[in-house]
Design a protein around this motif. Structure first.
Motif, PDB file in Angstrom:
ATOM      1  N   ALA A 188      14.267  35.343   1.553  1.00 18.78           N
ATOM      2  CA  ALA A 188      15.593  35.535   0.959  1.00 18.78           C
ATOM      3  C   ALA A 188      16.614  34.510   1.462  1.00 18.78           C
ATOM      4  CB  ALA A 188      16.092  36.953   1.250  1.00 18.78           C
ATOM      5  N   ASP A 189      16.587  34.178   2.762  1.00 20.09           N
ATOM      6  CA  ASP A 189      17.610  33.256   3.278  1.00 20.09           C
ATOM      7  C   ASP A 189      17.437  31.864   2.670  1.00 20.09           C
ATOM      8  OD1 ASP A 189      15.263  32.932   4.716  1.00 20.09           O
ATOM      9  OD2 ASP A 189      16.282  32.335   6.552  1.00 20.09           O
ATOM     10  N   GLN A 190      16.180  31.488   2.407  1.00 21.86           N
ATOM     11  CA  GLN A 190      15.936  30.196   1.761  1.00 21.86           C
ATOM     12  C   GLN A 190      16.471  30.210   0.323  1.00 21.86           C
ATOM     13  OE1 GLN A 190      14.628  27.298   3.119  1.00 21.86           O
ATOM     14  NE2 GLN A 190      15.384  26.482   1.165  1.00 21.86           N
ATOM     15  N   ARG A 191      16.261  31.322  -0.364  1.00 22.31           N
ATOM     16  CA  ARG A 191      16.756  31.426  -1.750  1.00 22.31           C
ATOM     17  C   ARG A 191      18.273  31.355  -1.784  1.00 22.31           C
ATOM     18  NH1 ARG A 191      12.556  35.543  -4.817  1.00 22.31           N
ATOM     19  NH2 ARG A 191      10.864  35.185  -3.336  1.00 22.31           N
ATOM     20  N   ALA A 192      18.927  31.937  -0.765  1.00 26.15           N
ATOM     21  CA  ALA A 192      20.394  31.869  -0.694  1.00 26.15           C
ATOM     22  C   ALA A 192      20.818  30.413  -0.521  1.00 26.15           C
ATOM     23  CB  ALA A 192      20.903  32.727   0.463  1.00 26.15           C
ATOM     24  N   ARG A 193      20.124  29.688   0.355  1.00 27.45           N
ATOM     25  CA  ARG A 193      20.462  28.265   0.534  1.00 27.45           C
ATOM     26  C   ARG A 193      20.185  27.468  -0.737  1.00 27.45           C
ATOM     27  NH1 ARG A 193      18.485  29.217   5.753  1.00 27.45           N
ATOM     28  NH2 ARG A 193      16.412  28.453   5.264  1.00 27.45           N
ATOM     29  N   ASP A 194      19.182  27.895  -1.487  1.00 29.38           N
ATOM     30  CA  ASP A 194      18.837  27.210  -2.743  1.00 29.38           C
ATOM     31  C   ASP A 194      19.812  27.529  -3.874  1.00 29.38           C
ATOM     32  OD1 ASP A 194      16.683  26.006  -1.580  1.00 29.38           O
ATOM     33  OD2 ASP A 194      15.199  27.435  -2.335  1.00 29.38           O
ATOM     34  N   GLY A 195      20.738  28.480  -3.640  1.00 29.20           N
ATOM     35  CA  GLY A 195      21.771  28.709  -4.654  1.00 29.20           C
ATOM     36  C   GLY A 195      21.704  30.026  -5.403  1.00 29.20           C
ATOM     37  N   LEU A 196      20.921  31.000  -4.879  1.00 21.73           N
ATOM     38  CA  LEU A 196      20.917  32.322  -5.510  1.00 21.73           C
ATOM     39  C   LEU A 196      21.844  33.260  -4.743  1.00 21.73           C
ATOM     40  CD1 LEU A 196      17.165  33.055  -6.372  1.00 21.73           C
ATOM     41  CD2 LEU A 196      18.942  32.069  -7.805  1.00 21.73           C
ATOM     42  N   PHE A 197      22.465  34.152  -5.468  1.00 21.84           N
ATOM     43  CA  PHE A 197      23.384  35.113  -4.854  1.00 21.84           C
ATOM     44  C   PHE A 197      23.197  36.455  -5.519  1.00 21.84           C
ATOM     45  CE2 PHE A 197      27.421  37.428  -5.034  1.00 21.84           C
ATOM     46  CZ  PHE A 197      27.804  37.434  -3.704  1.00 21.84           C
ATOM     47  N   LEU A 198      23.130  37.516  -4.707  1.00 18.25           N
ATOM     48  CA  LEU A 198      23.025  38.870  -5.260  1.00 18.25           C
ATOM     49  C   LEU A 198      24.149  39.720  -4.700  1.00 18.25           C
ATOM     50  CD1 LEU A 198      21.406  41.187  -6.727  1.00 18.25           C
ATOM     51  CD2 LEU A 198      20.178  41.489  -4.574  1.00 18.25           C
ATOM     52  N   SER A 199      24.928  40.316  -5.588  1.00 16.94           N
ATOM     53  CA  SER A 199      25.934  41.255  -5.104  1.00 16.94           C
ATOM     54  C   SER A 199      25.319  42.645  -5.182  1.00 16.94           C
ATOM     55  CB  SER A 199      27.210  41.171  -5.930  1.00 16.94           C
ATOM     56  OG  SER A 199      27.268  42.235  -6.843  1.00 16.94           O
ATOM     57  N   PHE A 200      25.432  43.365  -4.098  1.00 16.56           N
ATOM     58  CA  PHE A 200      24.721  44.633  -3.977  1.00 16.56           C
ATOM     59  C   PHE A 200      25.459  45.774  -4.657  1.00 16.56           C
ATOM     60  CE2 PHE A 200      23.447  42.111  -0.329  1.00 16.56           C
ATOM     61  CZ  PHE A 200      22.073  42.130  -0.510  1.00 16.56           C
ATOM     62  N   GLN A 201      24.656  46.745  -5.142  1.00 13.95           N
ATOM     63  CA  GLN A 201      25.240  47.944  -5.712  1.00 13.95           C
ATOM     64  C   GLN A 201      25.998  48.706  -4.615  1.00 13.95           C
ATOM     65  OE1 GLN A 201      22.170  49.740  -8.160  1.00 13.95           O
ATOM     66  NE2 GLN A 201      23.598  51.162  -9.085  1.00 13.95           N
TER      67      GLN A 201
END
Ligand SMILES: Nc1ncnc2c1ncn2[C@@H]1O[C@H](COP(=O)(O)OP(=O)(O)O)[C@@H](O)[C@H]1O
Ligand SMILES: [Mg+2]
Length: 257
Positions: A76-89
């Motif tokens: 997940a931390d790599q995906r965040a650096r790659d530009g993905l973002f998830l806002s949690f419910q």
């Protein structure tokens, strides 16, 4: 037509041994806004967590591609650096960690660059103004004692600061009053317009979508994508509900009756 940003290919996902998502195909191009709808328990949040690399979500088969690169197994931390973002419910509360310290270190982690506090604070203040958040919030503990609406605004604040390539908003508008929805929607529009960021918005309501341009709508029923359409599909579903989609999915044998 712009290049594919995020693509899922025949994605099958299980959580704690239970098969939840079936053969999900989806393509989001740069700067596009997609809406994901479906009855409760359909698997919408599961798709969001899976795209973000949530550790409990197991991809049994299929692939997730980001800008053509296979990220199915990336943490997940790599995906965040790659530009993905998830806002949690349900955003996390962290006593002892101020909002500004959290945001600054999260931003540094994403960019891999140290940020001078004055530079960071300038950005933070500008983003807080968009959301009508009082500057005093920046020194309060992360989400502790924040109302539901304030927590959601903090999620959008992250969106404006981090400027991801794709933001997945999971029911960011649920439980908000009309004014809060408008501010959240203003923040999302600022991200869409100023940054040309792509969005996957999981929602039941049209209110947050009113001032946003929607490129594509997807309907999920029992872990299957059963229909795709344009922005007008959101209004149609709000008028008529999911029944016809569920019935069609049963007829086509995609889901159990
Ligand atoms: N941790 C879990 N363990 C087992 N089943 C889960 C877990 N999380 C979600 N599920 C199941 O996955 C299905 C889809 O849930 P979810 O993705 O939250 O749906 P939605 O967001 O569309 O309401 C539901 O049947 C739910 O019970
Ligand atoms: Mg959900």
């Amino acid at each position: 037509m712009s290049a594919s940003l995020l693509k899922t290919e025949q994605l099958n996902v299980s959580v704690e041994g239970k098969h939840i998502l079936y053969d999900v195909d989806m393509t989001i191009r740069e700067g596009e806004t997609h809406v994901l709808m479906g009855p409760n328990g359909a698997g919408k949040s599961t798709l969001g967590y899976t795209l973000m690399g949530g550790p409990r979500y197991h991809v049994d088969s299929g692939r997730i591609l980001l800008e053509g690169r296979d990220i199915t197994e990336s943490p997940a931390d790599q995906r965040a650096r790659d530009g993905l973002f998830l806002s949690f419910q349900e955003p996390l509360e962290v006593p002892g960690l101020s909002l500004q310290d959290f945001l600054r270190s999260a931003l540094e982690q994403r960019t891999g660059k140290r940020l001078r506090f004055t530079d960071f604070y300038k950005k933070l203040k500008a983003a807080m103004e968009v959301l009508h958040l009082d500057p005093s919030y920046s020194v309060r503990d992360l989400n502790v004692g924040f109302s539901g609406g304030e927590k959601k605004k903090i999620e959008i604040l992250q969106l404006l600061l981090f400027q991801p390539k794709l933001a997945i908003l999971d029911e960011t508008d649920s439980g908000l009053d009309v004014d809060a929805v408008r501010l959240v929607s203003d923040g999302v529009r600022a991200y869409q317009k100023d940054h040309k960021g792509a969005l996957l918005i999981i929602t039941h309501s049209t209110r947050i979508l009113e001032s946003l341009h929607v490129d594509q709508t997807h309907v999920m029923v029992e872990g299957h994508m059963v229909a795709d359409g344009d922005g007008s599909m959101v209004d149609e579903i709000n008028e008529n509900g999911y029944e016809s989609y569920v019935e069609r999915a049963i007829r086509e044998g995609a889901v159990r009756s």
